[in-house]
Scaffold this motif. Sequence first.
Motif, PDB file in Angstrom:
ATOM      1  N   TYR A  32      46.581  41.680  37.737  1.00 38.97           N
ATOM      2  CA  TYR A  32      47.852  40.950  38.342  1.00 38.97           C
ATOM      3  C   TYR A  32      47.406  39.460  38.177  1.00 38.97           C
ATOM      4  O   TYR A  32      46.498  39.161  38.893  1.00 38.97           O
ATOM      5  CB  TYR A  32      48.346  41.287  39.731  1.00 38.97           C
ATOM      6  N   LEU A  34      48.558  35.235  38.618  1.00 41.39           N
ATOM      7  CA  LEU A  34      49.507  34.424  39.103  1.00 41.39           C
ATOM      8  C   LEU A  34      49.195  32.875  38.746  1.00 41.39           C
ATOM      9  O   LEU A  34      48.111  32.609  38.619  1.00 41.39           O
ATOM     10  CB  LEU A  34      49.566  34.563  40.788  1.00 41.39           C
ATOM     11  N   TYR A  36      49.853  29.039  40.529  1.00 43.69           N
ATOM     12  CA  TYR A  36      50.156  28.339  41.832  1.00 43.69           C
ATOM     13  C   TYR A  36      50.168  26.986  41.480  1.00 43.69           C
ATOM     14  O   TYR A  36      49.276  26.488  40.632  1.00 43.69           O
ATOM     15  CB  TYR A  36      49.424  28.714  43.042  1.00 43.69           C
ATOM     16  N   LYS A  38      50.285  22.711  43.295  1.00 41.05           N
ATOM     17  CA  LYS A  38      49.616  22.332  44.661  1.00 41.05           C
ATOM     18  C   LYS A  38      49.964  20.898  44.259  1.00 41.05           C
ATOM     19  O   LYS A  38      49.373  20.152  43.743  1.00 41.05           O
ATOM     20  CB  LYS A  38      48.284  22.659  45.063  1.00 41.05           C
ATOM     21  N   GLU A  42      49.868  19.632  50.630  1.00 41.16           N
ATOM     22  CA  GLU A  42      50.755  20.848  50.863  1.00 41.16           C
ATOM     23  C   GLU A  42      49.704  21.934  50.413  1.00 41.16           C
ATOM     24  O   GLU A  42      48.879  21.894  49.870  1.00 41.16           O
ATOM     25  CB  GLU A  42      51.733  20.672  49.932  1.00 41.16           C
ATOM     26  N   GLY A  43      50.227  23.172  50.952  1.00 42.48           N
ATOM     27  CA  GLY A  43      49.496  24.407  50.573  1.00 42.48           C
ATOM     28  C   GLY A  43      49.785  24.563  49.139  1.00 42.48           C
ATOM     29  O   GLY A  43      50.981  24.221  48.642  1.00 42.48           O
ATOM     30  N   PRO A  44      49.161  25.581  48.453  1.00 44.06           N
ATOM     31  CA  PRO A  44      49.708  26.138  47.106  1.00 44.06           C
ATOM     32  C   PRO A  44      51.060  26.780  47.137  1.00 44.06           C
ATOM     33  O   PRO A  44      51.210  27.512  47.998  1.00 44.06           O
ATOM     34  CB  PRO A  44      48.521  27.104  46.508  1.00 44.06           C
ATOM     35  N   PHE A  46      53.736  29.300  44.869  1.00 46.52           N
ATOM     36  CA  PHE A  46      53.757  30.239  43.963  1.00 46.52           C
ATOM     37  C   PHE A  46      54.654  30.060  42.960  1.00 46.52           C
ATOM     38  O   PHE A  46      55.709  29.278  43.199  1.00 46.52           O
ATOM     39  CB  PHE A  46      54.271  31.592  44.507  1.00 46.52           C
ATOM     40  N   PHE A  89      47.008  26.180  39.733  1.00 47.32           N
ATOM     41  CA  PHE A  89      45.759  27.057  39.816  1.00 47.32           C
ATOM     42  C   PHE A  89      46.053  28.270  39.082  1.00 47.32           C
ATOM     43  O   PHE A  89      47.179  29.022  39.515  1.00 47.32           O
ATOM     44  CB  PHE A  89      45.494  27.279  41.274  1.00 47.32           C
ATOM     45  N   SER A  93      44.274  39.035  40.526  1.00 48.86           N
ATOM     46  CA  SER A  93      44.064  40.029  41.635  1.00 48.86           C
ATOM     47  C   SER A  93      43.516  41.530  41.097  1.00 48.86           C
ATOM     48  O   SER A  93      44.089  41.848  40.285  1.00 48.86           O
ATOM     49  CB  SER A  93      45.354  40.126  42.310  1.00 48.86           C
ATOM     50  N   GLN A  97      45.032  41.871  47.693  1.00 45.13           N
ATOM     51  CA  GLN A  97      45.538  40.499  47.851  1.00 45.13           C
ATOM     52  C   GLN A  97      44.138  39.561  47.805  1.00 45.13           C
ATOM     53  O   GLN A  97      43.958  38.576  48.206  1.00 45.13           O
ATOM     54  CB  GLN A  97      46.171  40.178  48.865  1.00 45.13           C
ATOM     55  N   LEU A  99      43.104  37.464  46.153  1.00 45.88           N
ATOM     56  CA  LEU A  99      43.002  36.425  44.766  1.00 45.88           C
ATOM     57  C   LEU A  99      41.815  35.704  44.478  1.00 45.88           C
ATOM     58  O   LEU A  99      40.990  35.133  45.468  1.00 45.88           O
ATOM     59  CB  LEU A  99      44.115  35.511  45.098  1.00 45.88           C
ATOM     60  N   PHE A 101      40.781  32.334  42.545  1.00 54.52           N
ATOM     61  CA  PHE A 101      41.259  31.278  41.875  1.00 54.52           C
ATOM     62  C   PHE A 101      40.478  30.647  40.838  1.00 54.52           C
ATOM     63  O   PHE A 101      39.340  30.599  40.886  1.00 54.52           O
ATOM     64  CB  PHE A 101      41.624  30.234  42.853  1.00 54.52           C
TER      65      PHE A 101
ATOM     66  N   TYR B  35      41.717  31.611  53.123  1.00 53.39           N
ATOM     67  CA  TYR B  35      40.883  31.081  52.080  1.00 53.39           C
ATOM     68  C   TYR B  35      40.489  29.668  52.359  1.00 53.39           C
ATOM     69  O   TYR B  35      40.837  28.687  53.143  1.00 53.39           O
ATOM     70  CB  TYR B  35      41.939  30.879  50.728  1.00 53.39           C
ATOM     71  N   PRO B  43      40.839  27.533  45.886  1.00 51.35           N
ATOM     72  CA  PRO B  43      40.561  28.224  47.307  1.00 51.35           C
ATOM     73  C   PRO B  43      40.028  29.484  47.057  1.00 51.35           C
ATOM     74  O   PRO B  43      39.946  30.233  45.767  1.00 51.35           O
ATOM     75  CB  PRO B  43      42.169  28.816  47.480  1.00 51.35           C
ATOM     76  N   GLN B  48      41.496  39.149  54.742  1.00 51.16           N
ATOM     77  CA  GLN B  48      42.640  39.737  54.736  1.00 51.16           C
ATOM     78  C   GLN B  48      43.132  40.600  55.731  1.00 51.16           C
ATOM     79  O   GLN B  48      41.918  41.611  56.201  1.00 51.16           O
ATOM     80  CB  GLN B  48      43.196  40.375  53.422  1.00 51.16           C
ATOM     81  N   LEU B  90      42.909  27.463  54.176  1.00 48.98           N
ATOM     82  CA  LEU B  90      44.476  27.853  54.088  1.00 48.98           C
ATOM     83  C   LEU B  90      44.481  29.391  54.550  1.00 48.98           C
ATOM     84  O   LEU B  90      43.723  29.988  54.270  1.00 48.98           O
ATOM     85  CB  LEU B  90      44.570  27.711  52.426  1.00 48.98           C
ATOM     86  N   HIS B  97      50.393  44.469  51.549  1.00 48.69           N
ATOM     87  CA  HIS B  97      48.951  43.781  51.106  1.00 48.69           C
ATOM     88  C   HIS B  97      48.340  44.177  49.788  1.00 48.69           C
ATOM     89  O   HIS B  97      47.311  44.025  49.569  1.00 48.69           O
ATOM     90  CB  HIS B  97      48.094  44.648  52.133  1.00 48.69           C
ATOM     91  N   SER B  98      49.494  44.514  49.001  1.00 46.28           N
ATOM     92  CA  SER B  98      48.860  44.807  47.515  1.00 46.28           C
ATOM     93  C   SER B  98      49.086  43.427  46.686  1.00 46.28           C
ATOM     94  O   SER B  98      49.639  42.558  47.081  1.00 46.28           O
ATOM     95  CB  SER B  98      49.947  45.912  46.582  1.00 46.28           C
ATOM     96  N   GLY B  99      48.359  43.541  45.684  1.00 42.94           N
ATOM     97  CA  GLY B  99      48.433  42.546  44.744  1.00 42.94           C
ATOM     98  C   GLY B  99      49.661  42.019  44.203  1.00 42.94           C
ATOM     99  O   GLY B  99      49.929  40.595  43.653  1.00 42.94           O
ATOM    100  N   PHE B 105      51.730  30.219  51.118  1.00 41.97           N
ATOM    101  CA  PHE B 105      50.455  29.570  51.970  1.00 41.97           C
ATOM    102  C   PHE B 105      51.085  28.454  52.834  1.00 41.97           C
ATOM    103  O   PHE B 105      52.112  27.865  52.586  1.00 41.97           O
ATOM    104  CB  PHE B 105      49.798  28.564  50.858  1.00 41.97           C
ATOM    105  N   GLY B 106      50.248  27.993  54.062  1.00 39.01           N
ATOM    106  CA  GLY B 106      50.433  27.146  54.807  1.00 39.01           C
ATOM    107  C   GLY B 106      49.966  25.777  53.972  1.00 39.01           C
ATOM    108  O   GLY B 106      49.075  25.897  52.974  1.00 39.01           O
ATOM    109  N   ALA B 107      50.060  24.576  54.708  1.00 37.73           N
ATOM    110  CA  ALA B 107      49.657  23.447  54.314  1.00 37.73           C
ATOM    111  C   ALA B 107      48.210  23.281  54.521  1.00 37.73           C
ATOM    112  O   ALA B 107      47.399  22.475  54.074  1.00 37.73           O
ATOM    113  CB  ALA B 107      50.287  22.262  54.873  1.00 37.73           C
TER     114      ALA B 107
END
Lengths: 111, 114
Positions: A32, A34, A36, A38, A42-44, A46, A89, A93, A97, A99, A101, B35, B43, B48, B90, B97-99, B105-107
């Motif tokens: 998988y 992805l 992102y 940024k 701020e956070g990344p 999606f 970024f 995966s 999860q 990830l 990067f 992260y 990151p 997790q 982060l 919980h799967s890919g 994300f938070g800041a």
Amino acid sequence: DQQVKQNSPSLSVQEGRISILNCDYTNSMFDYFLWYKKYPAEGPTFLISISSIKDKNEDGRFTVFLNKSAKHLSLHIVPSQPGDSAVYFCAASPGFQKLVFGTGTRLLVSP
Amino acid sequence: DAGVTQSPTHLIKTRGQHVTLRCSPISGHKSVSWYQQVLGQGPQFIFQYYEKEERGRGNFPDRFSARQFPNYSSELNVNALLLGDSALYLCASSLGHSGANVLTFGAGSRLTVL
């Protein structure tokens, strides 16, 4: 050991043109992928994703292409807009999860 | 709806000290991931948690620990701080919980170790 690589640290594009961001990976267990983006302070956020069973996924101005044989994916933004200026970024995966990067590509879209 | 919230936003510590970072996931999200982003890098996965159980751990020393509470919020603890622990931390949450579950994300919490 950098399993996900973004070899271009920066990219400059004019507004209205296409932006192409590239990403290479080494682990064939990734299933998988992805993107992102940024903004500073701020956070990344999606953007778009693609499963390894597909070779293309499109969402509005954003398209992600996956070439599994070359272990390469790319993000196309058409047309590019100044608000797209950010760090992008690539992430991969292995089915859960954790990830992995890349180091990011800073895109600057000028008017 | 509130997004992923992290606290504190910035903090400064000295070598050898301990730090606790906090994260509140999006309402309804049961998975929280942590992260570390060092300047100039992407990151890097630390932990997790899903349904209060550790589901994955990255390549970090035992000085790093985390937990998830019954309300799904989470803490990241780092002991015996080193200069190299200076980074943006982060937190991200997701439904599952799967890919295939997209992380929000938070800041981040920016930690500086002097």
